[in-house]
Design a protein around this motif. Structure first.
Motif, PDB file in Angstrom:
ATOM      1  N   TYR A 265     -30.241  10.160  -4.370  1.00 18.32           N
ATOM      2  CA  TYR A 265     -28.812  10.502  -4.283  1.00 18.32           C
ATOM      3  C   TYR A 265     -28.036  10.907  -5.573  1.00 18.32           C
ATOM      4  N   LYS A 266     -28.220   9.959  -6.665  1.00 18.98           N
ATOM      5  CA  LYS A 266     -27.478  10.073  -7.798  1.00 18.98           C
ATOM      6  C   LYS A 266     -28.170  11.521  -8.458  1.00 18.98           C
ATOM      7  N   ALA A 267     -29.489  11.595  -8.473  1.00 16.78           N
ATOM      8  CA  ALA A 267     -29.990  12.755  -9.050  1.00 16.78           C
ATOM      9  C   ALA A 267     -29.229  14.182  -8.425  1.00 16.78           C
ATOM     10  N   ALA A 268     -29.355  14.244  -7.097  1.00 20.62           N
ATOM     11  CA  ALA A 268     -28.969  15.136  -6.336  1.00 20.62           C
ATOM     12  C   ALA A 268     -27.365  15.582  -6.660  1.00 20.62           C
ATOM     13  N   ALA A 269     -26.729  14.455  -6.792  1.00 18.64           N
ATOM     14  CA  ALA A 269     -25.313  14.527  -7.013  1.00 18.64           C
ATOM     15  C   ALA A 269     -24.786  15.578  -8.259  1.00 18.64           C
ATOM     16  N   THR A 270     -25.635  15.459  -9.014  1.00 22.44           N
ATOM     17  CA  THR A 270     -25.443  16.194 -10.286  1.00 22.44           C
ATOM     18  C   THR A 270     -25.408  17.687 -10.116  1.00 22.44           C
ATOM     19  N   ARG A 271     -26.027  18.115  -9.046  1.00 23.21           N
ATOM     20  CA  ARG A 271     -26.020  19.620  -8.666  1.00 23.21           C
ATOM     21  C   ARG A 271     -24.590  20.034  -8.635  1.00 23.21           C
ATOM     22  N   CYS A 272     -23.527  19.048  -8.211  1.00 24.22           N
ATOM     23  CA  CYS A 272     -22.273  19.569  -7.794  1.00 24.22           C
ATOM     24  C   CYS A 272     -21.450  18.448  -8.378  1.00 24.22           C
ATOM     25  N   PRO A 273     -20.897  19.160  -9.784  1.00 22.34           N
ATOM     26  CA  PRO A 273     -19.920  18.413 -10.705  1.00 22.34           C
ATOM     27  C   PRO A 273     -18.727  18.053  -9.882  1.00 22.34           C
ATOM     28  N   GLY A 274     -18.418  16.727  -9.829  1.00 26.60           N
ATOM     29  CA  GLY A 274     -17.318  16.177  -8.893  1.00 26.60           C
ATOM     30  C   GLY A 274     -17.514  15.721  -7.906  1.00 26.60           C
ATOM     31  N   LEU A 275     -18.743  15.751  -7.376  1.00 25.08           N
ATOM     32  CA  LEU A 275     -19.182  15.088  -6.143  1.00 25.08           C
ATOM     33  C   LEU A 275     -19.855  13.655  -6.317  1.00 25.08           C
ATOM     34  N   SER A 276     -19.539  12.564  -5.593  1.00 27.77           N
ATOM     35  CA  SER A 276     -19.990  11.363  -5.818  1.00 27.77           C
ATOM     36  C   SER A 276     -21.419  11.340  -5.143  1.00 27.77           C
ATOM     37  N   TRP A 277     -22.324  10.648  -5.610  1.00 26.57           N
ATOM     38  CA  TRP A 277     -23.585  10.344  -5.059  1.00 26.57           C
ATOM     39  C   TRP A 277     -23.350   9.578  -3.552  1.00 26.57           C
TER      40      TRP A 277
END
Length: 382
Positions: A265-277
């Motif tokens: 979840y943490k790695a995937a959230a980096t695809r969308c700046p501003g989105l929390s994991w």
């Protein structure tokens, strides 16, 4: 075709006309409307993510199974009598025996060898990766064809295409998997096999210690006309059939896979700046309990993040770099969810985030539940 000619000699041949159905229209909605959820708390509903089992390449759609792979495959010209089955089971080193229906149909003038099985009984006879592949068993339960991966490439089969059998049912190629059986191009359910006119009880699979079961003993019991083929590392299944090498795809890319859902979840959230994991974690909890219940749902949503196929086609990603966008793989589905949320403005937070989650499932009760869980995760991992 490259399968053994002697096997095809006695298999039933049925004329088939190919008719590829056009894809239907899909609304861009990821899930069906849900009932208003009860109040939720992190403690009662969601375990800590690092305490969960490691992420699996394919989330299981049902209970796990210990596989007992076949060591020999026997093909006979007629139904194997019950007495012969008992004698086969009594042979030295034989631990398990199963007898299934088999036969051949013609697709665009090309013969295709099929096994017809009871899915629950046959699942343990497949490689572990196939046994754990929920789309295979969902396809069989729906009366669809599961093609061997090499055969699908060789014949140019199109996943999702439907083929009309002359005087028979339409047969949809719903999934592909490496079945590992020489001369077998696909499997269908026993019910579909009967409608196709496949021969009852003519294929025998035997399990035991590899290389120990006597092929001569099996052949003697089956009588004249029976054929016995080795399966596995020492057998014909390990040998590429004609055309397979040319049809093989390019080498795999560098594959990167996280070991836990928390990391994923943490790695995937980096695809969308501003989105929390934590938003992805909350959606993963609501949709599949982090891969425990991957569907298909009553609306046809699939995988750990419960995508509708049309939405996945538009927003799915190859998250782990293995060259595939796999709706069933958490390594692709979780970053795919981040991609979809971001496309709808989730990285901007506030009302934009709420609207993006609403696009994931058109229910404000769903939005409230997801964001409540997200806040609970944020407090727990602060």
């Amino acid at each position: 075709m490259s399968a053994l000619p002697s096997v095809r000699g006695f298999l039933i041949v049925t004329a088939v006309v190919v008719s590829v159905g056009a894809a239907g229209a899909f609304a861009l909605v990821l899930n069906e409307q849900k009932e208003p959820p009860p109040a939720v708390t992190l403690k009662s509903e969601t375990p800590r993510l690092e305490a969960m089992a490691p992420v699996r390449r394919f989330g299981q759609g049902g209970p796990g199974v210990t596989v007992t792979p076949p060591r020999l495959l026997a093909i006979t010209p007629g139904t194997v009598p019950k007495g012969t089955r008992y004698k086969l089971a009594a042979l030295k080193h034989v631990q398990k025996v199963i007898v299934v229906d088999a036969g051949s149909v013609k697709v665009a003038g090309t013969a295709v060898n099929l096994l017809a099985v009871e899915p629950a009984e046959y699942r343990s006879w497949t490689p572990q990766a196939v046994a754990d592949q929920p789309e295979v068993w969902s396809a069989l339960a729906r009366g669809e064809l599961v093609a061997d991966t090499a055969a699908a490439r060789r014949f140019g089969m199109v996943l999702g295409a439907s083929y009309q059998i002359d005087g028979g049912p339409r047969l949809r190629v719903a999934a592909s998997a490496t079945l590992g059986l020489p001369g077998v191009d696909g499997i269908v359910s026993a019910e579909v096999g009967r409608r196709l006119g496949l021969m009852p009880g003519v294929a025998v699979l035997l399990h035991g210690k590899e290389g120990k079961i006597s092929a001569a003993g099996v052949r003697k019991l089956l009588g004249k006309g029976g054929q016995v083929l080795a399966v596995g590392a020492r057998g014909a299944a390990a040998q590429p059939r004609a055309g397979d090498q040319q049809a093989a795809g390019p080498p795999e890319k560098q594959v990167v896979r996280q070991g836990s859902y928390l990391e994923l979840y943490k790695a995937a959230a980096t695809r969308c700046p501003g989105l929390s994991w934590t938003v992805l974690a909350a959606i993963g909890q609501v949709e599949s309990s982090h891969g425990r219940n991957n569907g298909p749902s009553s609306a046809g949503a699939l995988g750990p993040m419960q995508f509708m196929p049309a939405t996945w086609k538009a927003y799915g990603v190859d998250g782990d770099g293995d060259g595939r966008k796999d709706i069933w793989s958490p390594y692709d589905a979780v970053p795919g969810a981040a991609n979809y949320l971001c496309a709808n403005g989730a990285g901007q937070g506030g009302q934009k985030l709420r609207k993006a989650v609403w696009f994931y499932n058109h229910s404000w009760d769903y939005v409230n539940k997801v964001l409540s869980l997200s806040d609970a995760y944020a407090r727990a991992y602060a």
